[in-house]
Design an enzyme around this catalytic site. Structure first.
Site, mmCIF file in Angstrom:
data_model
loop_
_atom_site.group_PDB
_atom_site.id
_atom_site.type_symbol
_atom_site.label_atom_id
_atom_site.label_comp_id
_atom_site.label_asym_id
_atom_site.label_seq_id
_atom_site.Cartn_x
_atom_site.Cartn_y
_atom_site.Cartn_z
ATOM 1 N N ALA A 1 0.795 -1.235 0.000
ATOM 2 C CA ALA A 1 0.000 0.000 0.000
ATOM 3 C C ALA A 1 0.831 1.290 0.000
ATOM 4 O O ALA A 1 0.645 2.149 -0.882
ATOM 5 C CB ALA A 1 -0.981 -0.037 1.174
ATOM 6 N N ASP B 1 -3.807 -2.765 3.961
ATOM 7 C CA ASP B 1 -4.076 -1.981 2.744
ATOM 8 C C ASP B 1 -5.086 -0.890 3.008
ATOM 9 O O ASP B 1 -5.153 0.102 2.290
ATOM 10 C CB ASP B 1 -4.563 -2.901 1.630
ATOM 11 C CG ASP B 1 -3.406 -3.713 1.113
ATOM 12 O OD1 ASP B 1 -3.108 -4.757 1.723
ATOM 13 O OD2 ASP B 1 -2.749 -3.267 0.159
HETATM 14 O O1 MRU Z 1 -1.042 -7.325 -3.417
HETATM 15 P P1 MRU Z 1 0.021 -6.617 -2.620
HETATM 16 O O2 MRU Z 1 1.332 -7.334 -2.631
HETATM 17 O O3 MRU Z 1 0.124 -5.172 -2.992
HETATM 18 O O4 MRU Z 1 -0.526 -6.670 -1.126
HETATM 19 C C1 MRU Z 1 0.258 -6.135 -0.099
HETATM 20 C C2 MRU Z 1 -0.304 -6.308 1.256
HETATM 21 O O5 MRU Z 1 -1.365 -6.871 1.444
HETATM 22 C C3 MRU Z 1 0.461 -5.682 2.389
HETATM 23 O O6 MRU Z 1 0.323 -6.426 3.559
HETATM 24 C C4 MRU Z 1 -0.065 -4.257 2.634
HETATM 25 O O7 MRU Z 1 -0.100 -3.513 1.447
HETATM 26 C C5 MRU Z 1 0.725 -3.537 3.650
HETATM 27 S S1 MRU Z 1 2.269 -2.997 3.044
HETATM 28 C C6 MRU Z 1 3.068 -2.105 4.251
#
Ligand code: MRU
Length: 340
Positions: free
Chosen positions: A46, A233
């Site tokens: 995110a 997210d």
């Molecule tokens: O699909 P992604 O790899 O973008 O998903 C990422 C996540 O779910 C993370 O846990 C979240 O973005 C937190 S990142 C600090």
């Protein structure tokens, strides 16, 4: 090593699709390339998505040939729409794009707007690193020397500009002299746990073991996990947490086995307006499920669901670690107190 940076009028990203086998960088020269990189998970997580998109607007501003401020805003708006359509769940994307557009709108001249777009994106990049350091400092107090900590997906340096949120807490605990061991779930189907988190922790010399997603219950039932920490997210004002698919089942297992379950997230990941049913859960390509690499592992024509995120309700969460402090349930109340 920065996951995303502005260099020589382009956006340079670590290509996360190539990890852990190759550490390569991708240079995006226009906002369309930035949008593609976000869609294809070259950059993901995110906070990293948010800052990358902000730099995407800076590229659009730079490329605009508009003679007037209004003309520039029209060009920026086109880029804004393309960038905001890349991924639906992580709120940081919308937060970052709205913040940069808001600054551009307020500028008096075309040149002033062009400058403020880049300045704001650079500011956000620095703020992200500082917020993560602060989350680390706030969260590390919750961990004990010798703890065995489970994390899911990648909420590390690679998911942010640097340092990470959940992994930032683990880094900070280690920097304060605590010895932690980390257990990482593979995180099917895109394998952010095995490809990215295991790589990142190993790179930093932090003790790490990899388990299949399906082994979480077994490990907890044996007392082999003392705490859980994940990123987010999107966090709602009620404390509902949207994060990588599988987080919810880890939280249920943690609750069953009385293992504290923490979420680490900067305030840029909070959504103060939406209700749980408003949040769009990204549905990704079936190929991520029916193939491993190029090899098919499921029969042809089988129906597939591939939701990329799930929602963990607040009653399963022990605390939410932010840069301003640790929120404890009930979250509506503690969030109000934190924001003053
Ligand atoms: O699909 P992604 O790899 O973008 O998903 C990422 C996540 O779910 C993370 O846990 C979240 O973005 C937190 S990142 C600090």
């Amino acid at each position: 090593m920065l996951t995303v940076k502005w260099e020589n009028n382009s956006v340079v990203l670590i290509d996360q699709t190539k990890l852990p086998n190759k550490l390569e960088y991708v240079k995006c020269k226009n906002y369309e390339e930035v949008a593609e990189a976000i869609k294809k998970l070259v950059v993901r997580g995110a906070p990293a998505i948010g800052v990358t998109a902000a730099f995407g607007l800076a590229l659009a501003a730079q490329a605009s040939n508009a003679k007037t401020k209004d003309g520039l805003m029209t060009d920026l708006d086109i880029a804004f729409k393309v960038l905001r359509a890349t991924r639906p769940t992580a709120i940081n994307l919308f937060w970052a794009l709205n913040r940069v557009m808001g600054k551009a709108k307020k500028a008096k001249t075309r040149d002033g707007a062009k400058k403020v777009v880049l300045d704001e994106a650079l500011k956000m990049s620095n703020e992200d690193i500082n917020a993560n350091r602060q989350i680390g400092a706030n969260g590390s107090k919750l961990f004990l020397d010798g703890d065995i900590v489970l994390t899911h997906c990648n909420a590390g340096s690679l998911a942010t500009v640097a340092y990470g949120t959940a992994l930032g807490v683990i880094r900070a605990a280690r920097e304060s002299g605590k010895r932690l061991s980390v257990i990482v779930t593979e995180t099917r189907p895109v394998m952010q746990g095995s490809r990215l988190t295991a790589f990142e922790l190993q790179h930093d010399g932090i003790d790490v073991s990899l388990i299949p997603d399906t082994a979480v219950g077994h490990m907890m039932s044996r007392g082999a996990i003392k705490r859980v920490i994940v990123g987010a997210d999107r966090v709602l004002r009620t404390g509902h947490v949207f994060n990588k698919i599988g987080t919810y089942q880890v939280a249920i297992l943690a609750n069953k086995h009385k293992v504290p379950f923490y979420v680490a997230a900067p305030l840029s990941t909070f959504d103060f307006e939406s209700n749980p049913s408003d949040v769009v859960i990204e549905e990704r390509s079936v190929d991520e499920v029916i193939k491993i690499g190029k090899k098919r592992i499921a029969p042809r024509r089988v129906r597939v669901f591939n939701p990329a995120f799930d929602m963990t309700p607040p009653d399963l969460i022990t605390g939410i670690i932010t840069e301003r402090g640790v929120l404890k349930p009930p979250f509506v109340k503690s969030l109000k107190a934190l924001l003053g």
